[in-house]
Write a protein that holds these residues in place. Sequence first.
Motif, short mmCIF file in Angstrom:
data_model
loop_
_atom_site.label_atom_id
_atom_site.label_comp_id
_atom_site.label_asym_id
_atom_site.label_seq_id
_atom_site.Cartn_x
_atom_site.Cartn_y
_atom_site.Cartn_z
N ARG A 195 2.17 53.84 70.28
CA ARG A 195 1.33 52.98 69.44
C ARG A 195 2.20 52.15 68.49
N HIS A 196 1.65 51.11 67.92
CA HIS A 196 2.35 50.28 66.92
C HIS A 196 3.78 49.93 67.36
N PRO A 197 3.93 49.29 68.53
CA PRO A 197 5.29 49.06 69.05
C PRO A 197 6.18 48.24 68.12
N GLU A 198 5.60 47.26 67.41
CA GLU A 198 6.46 46.46 66.51
C GLU A 198 7.00 47.32 65.39
N LEU A 199 6.12 48.15 64.83
CA LEU A 199 6.57 49.04 63.74
C LEU A 199 7.60 50.05 64.26
N ALA A 200 7.36 50.56 65.47
CA ALA A 200 8.30 51.54 66.04
C ALA A 200 9.71 50.95 66.10
N ALA A 201 9.81 49.69 66.57
CA ALA A 201 11.11 49.04 66.67
C ALA A 201 11.69 48.75 65.28
N GLN A 202 10.81 48.30 64.39
CA GLN A 202 11.26 47.96 63.04
C GLN A 202 11.82 49.19 62.32
N LEU A 203 11.15 50.33 62.49
CA LEU A 203 11.60 51.56 61.81
C LEU A 203 12.95 52.04 62.32
N LEU A 204 13.26 51.73 63.57
CA LEU A 204 14.57 52.12 64.11
C LEU A 204 15.66 51.14 63.69
N ARG A 205 15.27 49.86 63.61
CA ARG A 205 16.27 48.83 63.26
C ARG A 205 16.66 48.85 61.79
N VAL A 206 15.82 49.50 60.97
CA VAL A 206 16.13 49.63 59.54
C VAL A 206 17.51 50.24 59.34
N PHE A 207 17.91 51.12 60.27
CA PHE A 207 19.14 51.89 60.07
C PHE A 207 20.34 51.11 60.62
N ASP A 208 20.53 49.94 60.06
CA ASP A 208 21.57 49.02 60.51
C ASP A 208 22.96 49.64 60.40
N SER A 209 23.17 50.49 59.40
CA SER A 209 24.51 51.05 59.21
C SER A 209 24.90 51.93 60.39
N GLN A 210 23.92 52.48 61.10
CA GLN A 210 24.21 53.30 62.27
C GLN A 210 24.28 52.46 63.54
N ILE A 211 23.33 51.52 63.64
CA ILE A 211 23.23 50.72 64.86
C ILE A 211 24.39 49.75 64.99
N SER A 212 24.76 49.10 63.88
CA SER A 212 25.80 48.07 63.99
C SER A 212 27.16 48.68 64.26
N GLY A 213 27.28 49.98 64.10
CA GLY A 213 28.52 50.66 64.47
C GLY A 213 28.67 50.81 65.98
N GLY A 214 27.64 50.36 66.71
CA GLY A 214 27.76 50.39 68.17
C GLY A 214 26.93 51.48 68.82
N LYS A 215 26.12 52.19 68.03
CA LYS A 215 25.22 53.18 68.60
C LYS A 215 23.82 52.58 68.59
N ARG A 216 23.34 52.18 69.76
CA ARG A 216 22.05 51.49 69.82
C ARG A 216 20.90 52.50 69.87
N TYR A 217 20.74 53.21 68.75
CA TYR A 217 19.64 54.19 68.68
C TYR A 217 18.28 53.51 68.84
N ASP A 218 18.20 52.25 68.42
CA ASP A 218 16.91 51.55 68.53
C ASP A 218 16.53 51.38 70.01
N LEU A 219 17.45 50.84 70.80
CA LEU A 219 17.16 50.62 72.23
C LEU A 219 17.01 51.96 72.96
N ALA A 220 17.89 52.89 72.64
CA ALA A 220 17.88 54.18 73.34
C ALA A 220 16.59 54.96 73.08
#
Length: 283
Positions: A195-220
């Motif tokens: 449910r709420h796919p936009e929010l689901a993606a947004q909540l994962l992308r908030v953690f830029d300090s983890q994702i921009s290090g090369g761990k794509r937790y949002d996509l995974a």
Amino acid sequence: MKFSHPQADVFVPDSGLAPEAALAGVTHLCVAAHQDDIEIMAFAGIADCLDQPGNAFGGVVVTNGAGSPRAGAYAAYTDEQMQAVRREEQRTAARFGRYAVQVQLAHPSAAVKQPDHPGVAADLALIFSRCRPEIVYLHNPADKHDTHVAVLLRCLDAIRALPVDRRPGRVLGCEVWRDLDWLPDALKVPLDSGRHPELAAQLLRVFDSQISGGKRYDLATLGRRAANATYATSHATDVLAGITWAVDLTPLIQDPAPAVDAFVAGLVAQLGTDIADRLRRVG
Ligand SMILES: [Zn+2]
């Protein structure tokens, strides 16, 4: 409400309630090890609280986020700076997800992995004694991250210390650093995270300090939810757009409760039986 670590952070996004009142109203509680774990494992609970008036989501992060890998824009950040960034990212997630309350206990991982650390025990005792959630989302006992399993065990200790009639209604162990494929399908609890796919993606992308290090937790994470939904059953079309799998840990908070290792060994043995039965059936 006073927690033991000086860096502990309590955030009530927008209800105007005092932290005690916000926590007391929580119906869906997630206690996780790190910033971003809640959004990976308990999105179904966040969505349940957005969709149902009267429900309220509470998030607790036990560790301080120190020692996380860093790269790119964060490469030169000190541990203290990194902790501050991660604390703020978690607050942002709480705001976007309209959580009733977000607590960050700020303990070092080493303290959490210590079975009798008084500060960790006191903080979790305080949290579980000040709310009566219908459902609690914890890490699953076969997770492969030591800190995740340690947080689960500390939470079970805190819940088991409560009188039986003060314990939560249901406890689920969710996938993060190991999925739930070690369970036969009949024992998997599907959490609707489609449910709420936009929010689901947004909540994962908030953690830029983890994702921009090369761990794509949002996509995974979004990919895992979609894959879980499609591979849930081979003979039916997809019912949910996303599934996060969980294991029902409620037997572990009943009185008497089995030992955690024996409980998990029993579940793993059931997968062994399931595999052996199928090989025999079609062999
Ligand atoms: Zn984690």
